[in-house]
Enzyme design. Structure first.
Site, mmCIF file in Angstrom:
data_model
loop_
_atom_site.group_PDB
_atom_site.id
_atom_site.type_symbol
_atom_site.label_atom_id
_atom_site.label_comp_id
_atom_site.label_asym_id
_atom_site.label_seq_id
_atom_site.Cartn_x
_atom_site.Cartn_y
_atom_site.Cartn_z
ATOM 1 N N SER A 145 49.470 24.958 -13.911
ATOM 2 C CA SER A 145 48.428 25.604 -13.113
ATOM 3 C C SER A 145 47.661 26.631 -13.931
ATOM 4 C CB SER A 145 49.061 26.297 -11.901
ATOM 5 O OG SER A 145 49.665 25.342 -11.060
ATOM 6 N N LYS A 181 33.623 15.090 -12.538
ATOM 7 C CA LYS A 181 32.299 14.679 -13.015
ATOM 8 C C LYS A 181 32.473 13.889 -14.301
ATOM 9 C CE LYS A 181 29.728 16.456 -15.841
ATOM 10 N NZ LYS A 181 29.250 16.133 -17.236
ATOM 11 N N LEU A 237 0.847 -1.188 0.000
ATOM 12 C CA LEU A 237 0.000 0.000 0.000
ATOM 13 C C LEU A 237 0.888 1.245 0.000
ATOM 14 C CD1 LEU A 237 -2.765 -1.055 2.564
ATOM 15 C CD2 LEU A 237 -2.500 -1.655 0.143
ATOM 16 N N ARG A 288 0.908 14.725 6.892
ATOM 17 C CA ARG A 288 1.681 15.236 8.027
ATOM 18 C C ARG A 288 3.103 15.613 7.642
ATOM 19 N NH1 ARG A 288 1.114 10.851 12.606
ATOM 20 N NH2 ARG A 288 2.713 12.179 13.532
ATOM 21 N N TYR A 333 31.325 22.399 -21.507
ATOM 22 C CA TYR A 333 29.951 22.725 -21.900
ATOM 23 C C TYR A 333 29.947 23.973 -22.769
ATOM 24 C CZ TYR A 333 24.911 23.667 -21.263
ATOM 25 O OH TYR A 333 23.575 23.888 -21.461
ATOM 26 N N GLY A 341 -9.442 4.263 2.950
ATOM 27 C CA GLY A 341 -8.919 3.442 4.024
ATOM 28 C C GLY A 341 -8.064 2.294 3.527
ATOM 29 N N GLU A 364 -8.371 -0.240 16.669
ATOM 30 C CA GLU A 364 -7.644 0.981 16.380
ATOM 31 C C GLU A 364 -7.667 1.894 17.609
ATOM 32 O OE1 GLU A 364 -5.903 1.573 13.698
ATOM 33 O OE2 GLU A 364 -6.498 -0.299 12.742
#
Length: 455
Positions: free
Chosen positions: A383, A329, A8, A15, A365, A75, A150
């Site tokens: 560098s 990446k 289920l 909540r 990119y 229910g 319940e």
């Protein structure tokens, strides 16, 4: 005997105050539904997930298992009955479980199925430290289950019962669906309760038994606070497993692992390291403090961090080094290669033994597409170099510091791509100050204005 699971998962998680279905909230980087499905796959022959309307992400998460939609949330009994459309001709046992009880281990489910063989219906029960608003399991004189009440419908005496219902039931599928069709919403919430099938089974003369399990295995999630509490328990379990497997966690309480993190023997993990899903760290590697890894492989003896980030698709080779404030990446850093300082290497292949200087960037990119950078073996990248992909740097090539590389560099070549330095004697900072004190105009092409205090 074949067995089927009915999960289920239609709950909205009111909540939790979230637009995300409750079953998709994550524990250790994995949706709660996926945790439960993984356990069920070890036990059941068929799995059906009951979802709510307009939940395509939940249906996707359930794949390859079947889903059925509960159009109206009336229910738990009504939700379970929806599975009859797919299991109406199933002759084996059917168990009903909840996606927000995600950590039920396969062994506990097997015990439930074994107990069902002794009776017409079996359920899971527990004795939590704080029974709270759980439904209470009322036993008869023989120790079998007489009914489940319940909390909202229980008397004060019934609320004092320590044995609580975990919500999971198991019965022969034909009987289960027959009882579900007879459930009526005669309760405080006017809902169709799954637990009402217990009274129906007892009325038929069926024996109903309870299989007790540990509270930790049956813990549910109804709020973000409960999700966080369960996350803490999962993390503690994962840390203990990692250390039992031969990894050293210097400050275990600060390390966060994903459900599938794999740490080899003699791996050392420093403080405040976070592992996202899909990480494998081989024997003898070291992950230093404040590093973040996901979707990557770290080979034997490699050193990562501190303050490093490895993103999905990255592989760090044997004895390679990834230093502070370096991000990789979809990158392959070859055996023995080093990128020790302040660099971004995206969509890149770096050959064995190469050295990547501080401040190096692969410009992968172009605003539309991603492109790869290929660096050969034993190359040296100075560098503050920008490598504008697609570009290749050959074996043993040297790229001078401060270069912007837009063309391929052959093997054994040196590439310099920067403006020529010009030196103007007497036109430095002190020369400019002296000219200003004399009231003279700055020399043509001399230094521009300097802002700020004098030292």
């Amino acid at each position: 005997m074949p067995a089927a699971a009915i999960i289920l998962a239609a709950g909205l998680g009111t909540r939790m105050r979230s637009a995300i279905p409750k079953a998709l909230h994550k524990l250790a980087g994995r949706p709660m539904l996926s945790h439960l499905i993984a356990s069920c796959e070890e036990v059941f022959d068929r799995i059906v997930v009951v979802v709510g309307p307009g939940m395509p992400a939940l249906e996707k998460a359930a794949r390859p298992h079947a889903t059925v939609v509960q159009a109206e949330r009336l229910g738990t009994g009504h939700a379970a009955l929806q599975a009859e459309a797919l299991l109406g001709d199933f002759a084996g046992d059917a168990a009903v479980l909840y996606a927000d009880n995600p950590l039920i281990p396969p062994a506990t489910i097997r015990r439930l199925l074994d107990r069902r063989a002794e009776a017409g219906l079996a359920l899971l029960a527990m004795r939590p430290a704080d029974p709270g608003r759980y439904g209470r399991v009322v036993l008869n004189a023989d120790g079998d289950v007489a009914r489940v009440v319940e909390w909202a419908d229980a008397t004060e005496a019934e609320r004092g019962i320590a044995l609580c219902n975990a919500g999971v039931v198991c019965a022969p599928a034909p009987a289960l669906f027959r009882w579900l069709r007879h459930v009526r919403p005669h309760n405080a919430k006017e809902e169709y309760y799954l637990t009402d099938i217990i009274g129906l089974a007892v009325a038929e003369g069926q024996r109903v038994v309870a299989e007790e399990a540990a509270e930790a295995d049956l813990a549910g999630v109804n709020s973000r606070a409960e999700l966080a509490a369960l996350e803490a328990k999962v993390q503690q379990r994962l840390r203990e497993q990692a250390m039992a497997g031969g990894a050293t966690l210097v400050a275990p309480e600060t390390v966060f692992l994903a459900w599938d993190t794999r740490l080899g023997q003699d791996v050392t993990v420093g403080p405040n390291v976070v592992f996202g899903p899909g990480v494998t760290v081989e024997d003898g590697a070291e992950i230093r403090a404040f590093s973040h890894l996901e979707g990557c492989v770290v080979r034997q003896g490699a050193i990562i961090g501190p303050f490093a980030r490895l993103r999905p698709g990255t592989e760090v080779g044997v004895a390679a080094h990834v230093g502070n404030f370096v991000e990789l990446k979809a990158a392959l850093l070859g055996d023995g290669a080093k990128a020790n300082h302040l660099s971004y290497l995206g969509d890149a292949t770096i050959g064995p033994g190469s050295n990547i200087g501080a401040g190096t960037i692969t410009c992968n990119y172009d605003g539309v597409n991603k492109h790869r950078t290929e660096i050969g073996a034993a190359a040296f990248i100075g560098s503050d170099t920008a490598l504008v992909a697609p570009v290749k740097v050959g074996d043993r090539a040297l790229v001078a510091a401060g270069s912007v590389i837009t063309e391929d560099v052959p093997a054994d070549a040196m590439a310099i791509a920067r403006g020529r330095q010009a030196v103007k004697p007497g036109r430095g900072f002190r020369g400019k100050q002296a000219a200003e004190r004399r009231g003279a105009a700055p020399a043509p092409n001399g230094p521009g204005p300097v802002h700020g205090k004098e030292s």
